[in-house]
Enzyme design. Structure first.
Site, PDB file in Angstrom:
ATOM      1  N   GLU A 103      55.932  32.647  28.843  1.00 47.37           N
ATOM      2  CA  GLU A 103      56.282  31.326  27.686  1.00 47.37           C
ATOM      3  C   GLU A 103      54.923  30.678  28.061  1.00 47.37           C
ATOM      4  O   GLU A 103      54.992  29.850  29.036  1.00 47.37           O
ATOM      5  CB  GLU A 103      57.610  30.687  28.203  1.00 47.37           C
ATOM      6  CG  GLU A 103      58.692  31.814  28.157  1.00 47.37           C
ATOM      7  CD  GLU A 103      59.279  31.846  26.681  1.00 47.37           C
ATOM      8  OE1 GLU A 103      58.700  31.582  25.862  1.00 47.37           O
ATOM      9  OE2 GLU A 103      60.167  32.893  26.675  1.00 47.37           O
ATOM     10  N   CYS A 141      55.784  22.089  25.473  1.00 48.15           N
ATOM     11  CA  CYS A 141      54.998  23.359  24.836  1.00 48.15           C
ATOM     12  C   CYS A 141      55.069  23.318  23.264  1.00 48.15           C
ATOM     13  O   CYS A 141      54.194  23.960  22.557  1.00 48.15           O
ATOM     14  CB  CYS A 141      55.527  24.596  25.613  1.00 48.15           C
ATOM     15  SG  CYS A 141      57.385  24.882  25.505  1.00 48.15           S
ATOM     16  N   LYS A 168      59.466  29.346  42.339  1.00 49.00           N
ATOM     17  CA  LYS A 168      58.143  28.539  42.539  1.00 49.00           C
ATOM     18  C   LYS A 168      57.998  27.488  41.557  1.00 49.00           C
ATOM     19  O   LYS A 168      57.485  27.628  40.496  1.00 49.00           O
ATOM     20  CB  LYS A 168      56.799  29.382  42.821  1.00 49.00           C
ATOM     21  CG  LYS A 168      55.734  28.584  43.350  1.00 49.00           C
ATOM     22  CD  LYS A 168      54.393  28.858  43.015  1.00 49.00           C
ATOM     23  CE  LYS A 168      53.792  28.096  41.968  1.00 49.00           C
ATOM     24  NZ  LYS A 168      53.531  26.455  42.223  1.00 49.00           N
ATOM     25  N   GLU A 224      45.815  22.985  22.792  1.00 44.58           N
ATOM     26  CA  GLU A 224      46.810  22.236  23.234  1.00 44.58           C
ATOM     27  C   GLU A 224      46.389  21.181  24.189  1.00 44.58           C
ATOM     28  O   GLU A 224      45.829  21.405  25.077  1.00 44.58           O
ATOM     29  CB  GLU A 224      47.579  23.340  24.116  1.00 44.58           C
ATOM     30  CG  GLU A 224      48.823  22.632  24.367  1.00 44.58           C
ATOM     31  CD  GLU A 224      49.882  23.559  25.349  1.00 44.58           C
ATOM     32  OE1 GLU A 224      49.383  24.359  26.137  1.00 44.58           O
ATOM     33  OE2 GLU A 224      51.132  23.624  24.980  1.00 44.58           O
TER      34      GLU A 224
HETATM   35  P1  NAD Z   1      49.899  26.078  34.854  1.00 48.09           P
HETATM   36  O1  NAD Z   1      49.737  27.605  34.142  1.00 48.09           O
HETATM   37  O2  NAD Z   1      48.914  25.485  35.372  1.00 48.09           O
HETATM   38  O3  NAD Z   1      51.125  26.370  35.917  1.00 48.09           O
HETATM   39  C1  NAD Z   1      52.209  26.702  35.756  1.00 48.09           C
HETATM   40  C2  NAD Z   1      52.651  27.399  37.007  1.00 48.09           C
HETATM   41  O4  NAD Z   1      51.905  28.415  37.423  1.00 48.09           O
HETATM   42  C3  NAD Z   1      52.576  26.445  38.338  1.00 48.09           C
HETATM   43  O5  NAD Z   1      53.946  26.459  39.020  1.00 48.09           O
HETATM   44  C4  NAD Z   1      51.458  26.718  38.856  1.00 48.09           C
HETATM   45  O6  NAD Z   1      51.390  26.331  40.118  1.00 48.09           O
HETATM   46  C5  NAD Z   1      51.497  28.208  38.732  1.00 48.09           C
HETATM   47  N1  NAD Z   1      50.272  28.994  38.861  1.00 48.09           N
HETATM   48  C6  NAD Z   1      49.091  28.502  38.440  1.00 48.09           C
HETATM   49  N2  NAD Z   1      48.003  29.628  38.709  1.00 48.09           N
HETATM   50  C7  NAD Z   1      48.710  30.509  39.135  1.00 48.09           C
HETATM   51  C8  NAD Z   1      48.399  32.055  39.353  1.00 48.09           C
HETATM   52  N3  NAD Z   1      47.154  32.377  39.580  1.00 48.09           N
HETATM   53  N4  NAD Z   1      49.268  32.950  39.668  1.00 48.09           N
HETATM   54  C9  NAD Z   1      50.706  32.494  39.645  1.00 48.09           C
HETATM   55  N5  NAD Z   1      50.872  31.222  39.480  1.00 48.09           N
HETATM   56  C10 NAD Z   1      49.980  30.355  39.310  1.00 48.09           C
HETATM   57  O7  NAD Z   1      50.718  25.182  33.583  1.00 48.09           O
HETATM   58  P2  NAD Z   1      51.002  23.763  33.865  1.00 48.09           P
HETATM   59  O8  NAD Z   1      49.694  22.874  33.568  1.00 48.09           O
HETATM   60  O9  NAD Z   1      51.678  23.435  34.877  1.00 48.09           O
HETATM   61  O10 NAD Z   1      51.992  23.669  32.585  1.00 48.09           O
HETATM   62  C11 NAD Z   1      51.768  23.278  31.092  1.00 48.09           C
HETATM   63  C12 NAD Z   1      51.674  24.459  30.152  1.00 48.09           C
HETATM   64  O11 NAD Z   1      52.939  25.223  30.249  1.00 48.09           O
HETATM   65  C13 NAD Z   1      51.149  24.080  28.706  1.00 48.09           C
HETATM   66  O12 NAD Z   1      50.192  25.198  28.469  1.00 48.09           O
HETATM   67  C14 NAD Z   1      52.450  24.363  28.287  1.00 48.09           C
HETATM   68  O13 NAD Z   1      52.275  24.519  26.999  1.00 48.09           O
HETATM   69  C15 NAD Z   1      53.035  25.547  28.718  1.00 48.09           C
HETATM   70  N6  NAD Z   1      54.510  25.316  28.670  1.00 48.09           N
HETATM   71  C16 NAD Z   1      55.073  26.514  27.876  1.00 48.09           C
HETATM   72  C17 NAD Z   1      56.532  26.331  27.550  1.00 48.09           C
HETATM   73  C18 NAD Z   1      57.107  27.557  26.674  1.00 48.09           C
HETATM   74  O14 NAD Z   1      58.308  27.736  26.936  1.00 48.09           O
HETATM   75  N7  NAD Z   1      56.337  28.460  25.981  1.00 48.09           N
HETATM   76  C19 NAD Z   1      57.145  25.592  28.076  1.00 48.09           C
HETATM   77  C20 NAD Z   1      56.688  24.524  28.905  1.00 48.09           C
HETATM   78  C21 NAD Z   1      55.294  24.560  29.030  1.00 48.09           C
END
Ligand code: NAD
Length: 482
Positions: free
Chosen positions: A251, A285, A176, A385
């Site tokens: 992650e 991230c 997804k 962040e």
């Molecule tokens: P997000 O958590 O809003 O979304 C991530 C994914 O989760 C999307 O596909 C979203 O549709 C899905 N999602 C949202 N709500 C959900 C739920 N209730 N149940 C299941 N899935 C759900 O994050 P974002 O804004 O897309 O991404 C940014 C974040 O990702 C930042 O905090 C960043 O630090 C983190 N990030 C971490 C890493 C790592 O390796 N640690 C790498 C890249 C990004």
């Protein structure tokens, strides 16, 4: 430019969402809608899970490890064959420079597929000397159906970090992508069909996190959730996954410190500080978003960082010369501008950037790369962040204070250390609470080197041999020899 309407990939077939809904995909550099993708619902998730479970006991489950590896390798090859087209999609829906997508991230994704392809027939169990007359051996088995849920900042690479080890070890996967950036995940689905994966082995379901993501996390037919995204989303997923006791790797976010000591090669450290925060528009991230600088060199160092930052001008992401693209969405641009405003209010000193800008078209979510000095550890921009091109510079007095300030965060994803003193480098590296420590470099990755968080940056590791453990389980077999 309109790329048309995109369907879901379920059980090897392209289908509309059961409810017929779609959602728009926006190019953040032009604000144009460039595609409509299917917005799946729980009936679609159900169908994908059924297909993924059936595939486990179908031809996929009967392939030898080597044949499985060969398919994963082929997927990497197909990706390299079509890299120009897929990189263009990555840039169109995310706003990242084509230089990053075409020459850095997609080649890394292909390499990741081929790295894990090589592991497929090299993972094996062991025989264990037990007391009594028995032959005891272990074997590594796949977990089953893996839901891979990924964010919008590295849409394809972060998907492949999950898909590659999951498939190489014999699982089936439902991917997804984030709702803002679904196009390259769908392209990966096309490539998987071309490579010859049986139906149901890799399904792609697009839609919102609240609907599709949550349905995957709740579904009893899913064995593992591999998630990258926001820490608060990760917490919710962990709570929901408890009901069905799913395997989980998270992650999550970061607020990584980049520490500059006075004995560093300062020009290299200036480059490292800027690349550390501005690569990927800071939507990384592991971005080095907290610059910790020794008080003795602070003014001189920040002057150089500010001068270099002012030379970085956002450009058309499709132009190969562009090094800074568009912020991925309107919502994210507003969020980042909110942090900039907050930092001013809290008393930080703006030394570069700080404004929305454009590239002469009057359109697009462009932001000047931004640097704040005189940030104190209690300020919001030192703690939260931002996920944008905003650097917060904080001073320290000595090594111990540098370490204490670096570790003063709920996150622990990465850290950088700049010094030419080898003892200090290793000492500080050993004291930092971070899953990755870079010494005299920043933001470098290799598919063989594990990556993941300490503290609230999550758990589990991606890439490298360590990732395999998170996609397999160990079976112990006892054979009576008495
Ligand atoms: P997000 O958590 O809003 O979304 C991530 C994914 O989760 C999307 O596909 C979203 O549709 C899905 N999602 C949202 N709500 C959900 C739920 N209730 N149940 C299941 N899935 C759900 O994050 P974002 O804004 O897309 O991404 C940014 C974040 O990702 C930042 O905090 C960043 O630090 C983190 N990030 C971490 C890493 C790592 O390796 N640690 C790498 C890249 C990004």
């Amino acid at each position: 430019m309109m790329l048309g309407r995109k369907q879901l990939l379920i059980d090897g077939e392209w289908r509309d969402a059961t409810g017929g809904q779609t959602m728009p995909v926006v190019n953040p550099a032009t604000e144009d809608v460039i595609a409509e993708v299917a917005a799946a619902g729980s009936a679609d998730v159900d169908a994908a899970v059924r297909a993924a479970r059936a595939a486990l006991s179908g031809p996929w489950g009967r392939l030898s490890a080597r044949e499985r590896g060969r398919l994963v390798w082929k997927l990497g090859e197909r990706l390299m064959d079509r890299i120009d087209e897929v990189a263009r999609l990555e840039t169109l829906h995310n706003g990242k420079p084509i230089m990053e997508s075409r020459h850095i991230e997609l080649p890394m994704a292909a390499e990741c597929l081929q790295y894990f392809a090589g592991w497929a027939d090299k993972l094996h169990g062991e025989t264990i000397p037990v007391k009594g007359k028995a032959l005891v051996y272990t074997q590594r088995e796949p977990l089953g159906v893996v839901a891979a849920i990924v964010p919008w900042n590295f849409p394809l690479l972060l998907a492949v970090w999950k898909v590659a080890p999951a498939l190489a070890t014999g699982n089936t996967v439902i991917l997804k992508p984030a709702s803002q950036t679904p196009l390259t995940a769908l392209a990966l689905g096309e490539l998987a069909i071309e490579a010859g994966f049986p139906p149901g082995v890799l399904s792609i379901v697009t839609g919102s996190g609240a609907t599709v993501g949550q349905a995957l996390v709740d579904h009893p037919g899913i064995d593992k959730v591999a998630f990258t995204g926001d820490t608060s989303t990760g917490r919710g997923i962990m709570r929901s996954a408890a009901d069905t006791l799913k395997h989980l790797t998270l992650e999550l976010g970061g607020k990584s410190p980049n520490i500059v000591f006075p004995d560093a090669d300062l020009d290299a450290a200036v480059r490292g500080a800027t690349v550390g925060i501005f690569y990927g528009k800071g939507e990384v991230c592991a971005a080095g978003s907290r610059l910790l600088v020794d008080r003795a060199i602070k003014d001189q160092f920040l002057a150089k960082v500010a001068a270099r930052t002012k030379k970085m001008v956002p450009g058309d992401p499709l132009d190969p010369k562009t090094r800074l693209g568009a912020i991925a969405s309107k919502g994210q641009l507003e969020r980042v501008l909110g942090y900039i405003e907050g930092a001013r209010r809290e008393g930080a000193t703006l030394v570069a950037g700080g404004q929305r800008t454009d590239i002469g078209t009057g359109k697009g979510y462009f932001l000047q790369p931004t640097v704040f000095a005189d940030v104190t550890p209690a300020m919001t921009i030192a703690r939260e962040e931002i996920f944008g091109p905003v650097l917060a510079a904080i001073e320290f007095a000595d090594v111990d204070e540098a370490i204490a300030r670096a570790n003063d965060s709920m996150y622990g994803l990465a850290a950088g250390v700049w010094t030419q003193d080898i003892k200090k480098a290793h000492y500080v590296a050993s004291r930092l609470q971070a899953g990755t420590v870079w010494v005299n470099t920043y933001n470098v990755y290799d598919t063989a080197a594990p990556f993941g968080g300490y503290k609230q940056s999550g758990f589990g590791r991606e890439m490298g041999r360590h990732a395999l453990e998170y996609y397999t389980q160990v079976k112990t077999v006892w054979v009576d020899l008495g």
